[in-house]
Design an enzyme around this catalytic site. Structure first.
Site, PDB file in Angstrom:
ATOM      1  N   PRO A 154       8.937  70.039  29.067  1.00  0.00           N
ATOM      2  CA  PRO A 154       8.631  70.496  30.607  1.00  0.00           C
ATOM      3  C   PRO A 154       9.784  71.080  31.541  1.00  0.00           C
ATOM      4  O   PRO A 154      11.002  70.191  31.023  1.00  0.00           O
ATOM      5  CB  PRO A 154       8.045  69.219  31.189  1.00  0.00           C
ATOM      6  N   CYS A 155       9.984  72.002  32.369  1.00  0.00           N
ATOM      7  CA  CYS A 155      11.033  72.477  32.770  1.00  0.00           C
ATOM      8  C   CYS A 155      11.155  72.064  34.266  1.00  0.00           C
ATOM      9  O   CYS A 155      12.337  72.718  34.810  1.00  0.00           O
ATOM     10  CB  CYS A 155      11.113  73.994  32.444  1.00  0.00           C
ATOM     11  N   GLN A 156      10.263  71.340  34.854  1.00  0.00           N
ATOM     12  CA  GLN A 156      10.455  71.466  36.331  1.00  0.00           C
ATOM     13  C   GLN A 156      11.596  70.859  36.753  1.00  0.00           C
ATOM     14  O   GLN A 156      12.381  71.312  37.820  1.00  0.00           O
ATOM     15  CB  GLN A 156       9.384  70.499  36.841  1.00  0.00           C
TER      16      GLN A 156
ATOM     17  N   PHE B  77      14.588  71.507  35.805  1.00  0.00           N
ATOM     18  CA  PHE B  77      15.731  72.304  35.671  1.00  0.00           C
ATOM     19  C   PHE B  77      15.298  73.977  36.040  1.00  0.00           C
ATOM     20  O   PHE B  77      16.167  74.781  36.238  1.00  0.00           O
ATOM     21  CB  PHE B  77      15.972  72.678  34.075  1.00  0.00           C
ATOM     22  N   SER B  78      14.128  74.020  36.783  1.00  0.00           N
ATOM     23  CA  SER B  78      13.391  75.538  36.966  1.00  0.00           C
ATOM     24  C   SER B  78      14.005  75.530  38.420  1.00  0.00           C
ATOM     25  O   SER B  78      14.022  74.714  39.366  1.00  0.00           O
ATOM     26  CB  SER B  78      12.093  75.419  36.917  1.00  0.00           C
TER      27      SER B  78
END
Length: 343
Positions: A92-94, A96-97
């Site tokens: 999951p990238c939330q 870092f996005s």
């Protein structure tokens, strides 16, 4: 990793699977490779719409039953997992996005990245292949990125990374992603002169070639809605009077004259629009169709071939979210092919 007289088999566990971006890419490679075959032994996913889409498209190696979904990765008993040669997934990238708060986590062990480490420390797969957003390696998140590389080294993996953009590999979408690939150090690690970056592929088709011939009318905005966009975005009355179908970058408030689409995102971000030549003086301004979402994610969808099947019960929002959060499979295919030719 099993070897037969014909092909070497790489068994894969697909974490944070989504619609199975790795699986779609590996299917392509299985068709073209004479020496290598990938077999997925299981996957992990908790979103029901993603699970339904995955199961509609991927079966076990005997093609008779669904692959086992091990569910919530935080609840997996690692001792029960089958053996596998490669762990793959887009964790999951939330944090870092750029579309999120981009706060990151100084210690990545406080995120779901920790589950990758927990599983790989026990199962010790030969390879690790992961994806995340570019923001993980930059700015406030860079210390997190450096910690991730350090932790991989601590548990015995030789890791390299690269940033690839889909538009550099034949698909007309500006989509940059960060890729990790590693080999266990006790097995020799990565080869000398190993390269994580494939040679670029010239783009020969542009966004017009990826759009539906006859889009559904319910995708289009009314003239009143288009006029509101022009007012809010401070555009002249004839701004959308284009000569060919192009992407309107809603986020940056401009038409992409390079004939490339901006990054495909889930529909709730509301940023990708298609602008078309006017008809009878009326602006033509619309959302992407679902097929267009997935074509721009690298899928072959035409009159002769449909590389992805949609479950009957899925909505526009659900399928659009899956596309926006998924892997662009053309670049994954090229990258995996490039990597394994060196091993």
């Amino acid at each position: 990793m099993a070897s037969t007289s014909k092909k070497t088999i790489v068994r894969v566990f697909e974490g944070f699977a989504g619609y199975g971006g790795a699986s779609f890419a590996m299917k392509r490679l299985n068709k073209k490779s004479k020496k290598l075959r990938f077999e997925v032994v299981g996957y992990s996913e908790i979103c029901q719409s993603a699970i339904d889409l995955y199961n509609a498209n991927h079966k076990s190696c005997n093609h008779k039953s669904p692959l086992k979904n091990w569910g919530d990765i935080t609840k997996i008993d690692v001792s029960e997992l089958p053996n596998f040669d490669m762990f793959t997934g887009g964790f999951p990238c939330q944090p870092f996005s750029s579309a999120g708060s981009r706060l990151g986590e100084l210690d990545p062990r406080g995120t779901l990245f920790a589950e990758i480490i927990r599983i790989c420390k026990v199962k010790k797969p030969k390879y690790i292949f992961l994806e995340n957003v570019v923001g993980l390696s930059r700015g406030k998140c860079k210390p997190t990125f450096e910690n991730i590389l350090r932790i991989f080294k601590e548990i015995g993996y030789d890791i390299q990374t690269t940033i690839l953009n889909s538009k550099d590999y034949g698909v007309p979408q500006t989509r940059q992603r960060l890729w990790f690939f590693g080999v266990r150090q006790d097995l020799g690690g990565l080869p000398n002169n190993f390269s994580m970056t494939p040679e670029k592929v010239e783009m020969t088709e542009f966004i017009e070639d990826y759009l539906d011939a006859n889009p559904a009318e319910d995708l289009y905005k009314s003239q009143r809605q288009v006029d509101h966009v022009k007012e809010v975005h401070n555009k002249p009355a004839d701004y959308f009077h284009v000569q060919e179908r192009l992407c309107y970058d809603y986020y940056n408030r401009k038409i992409r004259t390079d004939r490339v689409c901006m990054t495909i995102t889930p529909p709730n971000h509301n940023v990708v629009r298609i602008v078309e030549p006017p008809v009878n003086g009326q602006d033509r301004f619309r959302k992407l169709s679902i097929d267009e979402h997935f074509r721009l994610m690298g899928f072959k969808i035409n009159e002769k071939e449909r590389e992805i099947i949609y479950p009957d019960n899925q909505t526009y929002i659900q399928l659009g979210e899956r596309a926006g959060n998924g892997w662009e499979i053309n670049v994954v295919t090229i990258l995996l092919d490039h990597i394994f030719k060196q091993l």
